[in-house]
Design an enzyme around this catalytic site. Sequence first.
Site, PDB file in Angstrom:
ATOM      1  N   LYS A  10      -9.557   2.125  14.842  1.00 47.63           N
ATOM      2  CA  LYS A  10      -8.195   2.506  15.273  1.00 47.63           C
ATOM      3  C   LYS A  10      -8.127   2.617  16.798  1.00 47.63           C
ATOM      4  O   LYS A  10      -7.180   2.150  17.439  1.00 47.63           O
ATOM      5  CB  LYS A  10      -7.789   3.842  14.636  1.00 47.63           C
ATOM      6  N   GLY A  67       0.816  -1.217   0.000  1.00 44.62           N
ATOM      7  CA  GLY A  67       0.000   0.000   0.000  1.00 44.62           C
ATOM      8  C   GLY A  67       0.853   1.273   0.000  1.00 44.62           C
ATOM      9  O   GLY A  67       2.081   1.224  -0.124  1.00 44.62           O
ATOM     10  N   SER A 116      -3.949   6.655  13.911  1.00 40.97           N
ATOM     11  CA  SER A 116      -4.281   7.864  13.158  1.00 40.97           C
ATOM     12  C   SER A 116      -4.663   8.991  14.094  1.00 40.97           C
ATOM     13  O   SER A 116      -5.228   8.750  15.175  1.00 40.97           O
ATOM     14  CB  SER A 116      -5.462   7.537  12.245  1.00 40.97           C
ATOM     15  N   TYR A 126     -14.400   3.671  11.064  1.00 41.25           N
ATOM     16  CA  TYR A 126     -12.962   3.626  10.770  1.00 41.25           C
ATOM     17  C   TYR A 126     -12.177   4.135  11.985  1.00 41.25           C
ATOM     18  O   TYR A 126     -11.247   3.492  12.478  1.00 41.25           O
ATOM     19  CB  TYR A 126     -12.640   4.479   9.530  1.00 41.25           C
TER      20      TYR A 126
HETATM   21  N1  UFG Z   1     -11.065  18.649   1.579  1.00 39.00           N
HETATM   22  C1  UFG Z   1     -11.666  19.455   0.631  1.00 39.00           C
HETATM   23  N2  UFG Z   1     -12.010  18.876  -0.556  1.00 39.00           N
HETATM   24  C2  UFG Z   1     -11.790  17.560  -0.840  1.00 39.00           C
HETATM   25  C3  UFG Z   1     -11.158  16.754   0.140  1.00 39.00           C
HETATM   26  C4  UFG Z   1     -10.819  17.342   1.346  1.00 39.00           C
HETATM   27  O1  UFG Z   1     -11.907  20.640   0.848  1.00 39.00           O
HETATM   28  O2  UFG Z   1     -12.140  17.101  -1.945  1.00 39.00           O
HETATM   29  C5  UFG Z   1     -10.632  19.272   2.856  1.00 39.00           C
HETATM   30  C6  UFG Z   1     -11.318  18.678   4.082  1.00 39.00           C
HETATM   31  O3  UFG Z   1     -12.535  19.323   4.324  1.00 39.00           O
HETATM   32  C7  UFG Z   1     -10.252  18.927   5.153  1.00 39.00           C
HETATM   33  C8  UFG Z   1      -8.913  18.814   4.393  1.00 39.00           C
HETATM   34  O4  UFG Z   1      -9.256  19.016   3.021  1.00 39.00           O
HETATM   35  O5  UFG Z   1     -10.356  20.243   5.645  1.00 39.00           O
HETATM   36  C9  UFG Z   1      -8.264  17.461   4.527  1.00 39.00           C
HETATM   37  O6  UFG Z   1      -9.180  16.428   4.189  1.00 39.00           O
HETATM   38  P1  UFG Z   1      -8.702  14.917   3.959  1.00 39.00           P
HETATM   39  O7  UFG Z   1      -9.921  14.114   3.583  1.00 39.00           O
HETATM   40  O8  UFG Z   1      -7.546  14.876   3.045  1.00 39.00           O
HETATM   41  O9  UFG Z   1      -8.160  14.485   5.369  1.00 39.00           O
HETATM   42  P2  UFG Z   1      -8.914  14.402   6.775  1.00 39.00           P
HETATM   43  O10 UFG Z   1      -8.109  15.237   7.712  1.00 39.00           O
HETATM   44  O11 UFG Z   1     -10.344  14.660   6.696  1.00 39.00           O
HETATM   45  O12 UFG Z   1      -8.792  12.845   7.065  1.00 39.00           O
HETATM   46  C10 UFG Z   1      -7.526  12.247   7.106  1.00 39.00           C
HETATM   47  C11 UFG Z   1      -7.638  10.788   6.704  1.00 39.00           C
HETATM   48  C12 UFG Z   1      -8.396  10.009   7.700  1.00 39.00           C
HETATM   49  C13 UFG Z   1      -7.847  10.260   9.056  1.00 39.00           C
HETATM   50  C14 UFG Z   1      -7.828  11.729   9.351  1.00 39.00           C
HETATM   51  C15 UFG Z   1      -7.225  12.055  10.677  1.00 39.00           C
HETATM   52  O13 UFG Z   1      -8.310  10.666   5.479  1.00 39.00           O
HETATM   53  O14 UFG Z   1      -8.246   8.650   7.402  1.00 39.00           O
HETATM   54  O15 UFG Z   1      -7.034  12.368   8.372  1.00 39.00           O
HETATM   55  O16 UFG Z   1      -6.001  11.449  10.793  1.00 39.00           O
HETATM   56  F1  UFG Z   1      -8.628   9.634   9.944  1.00 39.00           F
END
Ligand code: UFG
Length: 339
Positions: free
Chosen positions: A153, A11, A125, A149
Site C-alpha cells: 500500500k 469484492g 489503508s 501487505y
Molecule cells: N482481534 C481479536 N481477535 C480476532 C481478530 C482481531 O482480538 O480474532 C482484535 C485485534 O487484535 C485488533 C482488533 O481486533 O485489536 C481489530 O483487528 P482486525 O484484524 O479486525 O483489524 P486490524 O486493525 O488488525 O487490521 C485491519 C485490516 C488490515 C489493515 C489494518 C489497518 O485487516 O488490512 O486494519 O488499516 F491494514
Amino acid sequence: MTTILVTGGAGYIGSHTTILLIEAGYEVILFDNFSNASKESIKRVEKIVEQNITLIDGNVCSSEDLDTVFTHHSIDAVIHFAGLKAVGESVEKPLKYYENNISGTITLCKSMAKYGCKSIIFSSSATVYGDPHTTPILEDFPLSATNPYGRSKLFVEEILRDTYMADNDWNIILLRYFNPVGAHPSGTIGEDPNDVPNNLMPFIAQTAVGKRAFLSIFGNDYNTKDGTGVRDYIHVMDLAEGHVKALNIIHSLNQVITINLGTGTGYSVLDMVKSFEKASGRTISYKIAPRRTGDIASCFADPHYAKEILNWEAKYDIDAMCEDTWRWQSNNPNGYKAL
Ligand code: UFG
C-alpha cells in the site's frame, strides 16, 4: 453519462460502492478476476439497483485484459479496489502480494495513460501509519509498514505520487481506510471471507451464528480503556459514500491528495463484542489469548480533512454496523455459497 471503471468491484468494498455509484447516476464497468470474490455478489447488486451491470472477468496484471476494457468503453475515472489484503498471507507470499498489488497498479496506470484516462481513486489503508505515535491520526503523520501487505500500500501511494510529479494531468485520490465493517442494509451483500476470518467483525459474526465456538481476544493488557485493542470501525456504506464524494471532486483536482476515511471514534474489542451481542441477541463466547504479532494498541482517524475536502463524514454508528453485519450473517450463514 460518466463511466467509472471499478477494479475489484465484486469484492466487499467494491460491491457496496458499485451500488452507490449506480444510485448516483454513474455508469459502472466492473472488472474482477474473482480470486477473492463471487459472481453471486454481482447478481445481488443487480437486484438491489434493478439493472444489469457490465462485468469484465479480467486481471489488473494483464495489459490485454485492460486493453479490452479501454477499447470497448470510454472510461472517465477508475476506482482501484483490486488487490490482496491478508496480512498473514502477505508475510508467507510476499512476491504474490507485490505482483498483484504493485505490478497490478502499474499495469493499470500504464493502460489508463495509454487511453487518456488519468483520474484514479486508490484503496489505501490506515496500515500505512504503522504504530502511530499518537491518536487521532492525521494524514501527515509519519508512514511505515510492518508487513508486505502494508508495504504494498505504501509503495503504491509513492508510485502514484511520482506518476503525478511526472505528469500533472493526473488526478489522484488516495483513500486510507480504517476498519471497514457492516453490510448493505438489505442484508443481501456483505463481507464473505474465504477461510477462517482474520478480522474481528467477521469472526464475531461467525461466532454469533454458531460457525465458530469462541472468539480469541488477542491481548487484554494494552494501554487502552479496557486493555483490548482499539480501532476505528467504519460502516462499509459510509466508506462507499466516501468514494462517490471523491469522484465529485476528482476532475477539478489536478493534484494528488490523501484522505483518511474513518469515523474518528475508537472502539475496543470488548465494545464490539457487547454491541454485537445487543444487535444479535446472542452471547459471544470469548477467551483472552496472547497478543497477535504486529498488532498495535490503538488506531483511529482524525477525519476532519475528509469533511473539509469531500464534504463527507461517517453517518452510521456502532449499533448500525453490528445490526447490518448480523442481518447479512444470519441471512447468509455461508456467505455467497449455497447452503
Ligand atoms: N482481534 C481479536 N481477535 C480476532 C481478530 C482481531 O482480538 O480474532 C482484535 C485485534 O487484535 C485488533 C482488533 O481486533 O485489536 C481489530 O483487528 P482486525 O484484524 O479486525 O483489524 P486490524 O486493525 O488488525 O487490521 C485491519 C485490516 C488490515 C489493515 C489494518 C489497518 O485487516 O488490512 O486494519 O488499516 F491494514
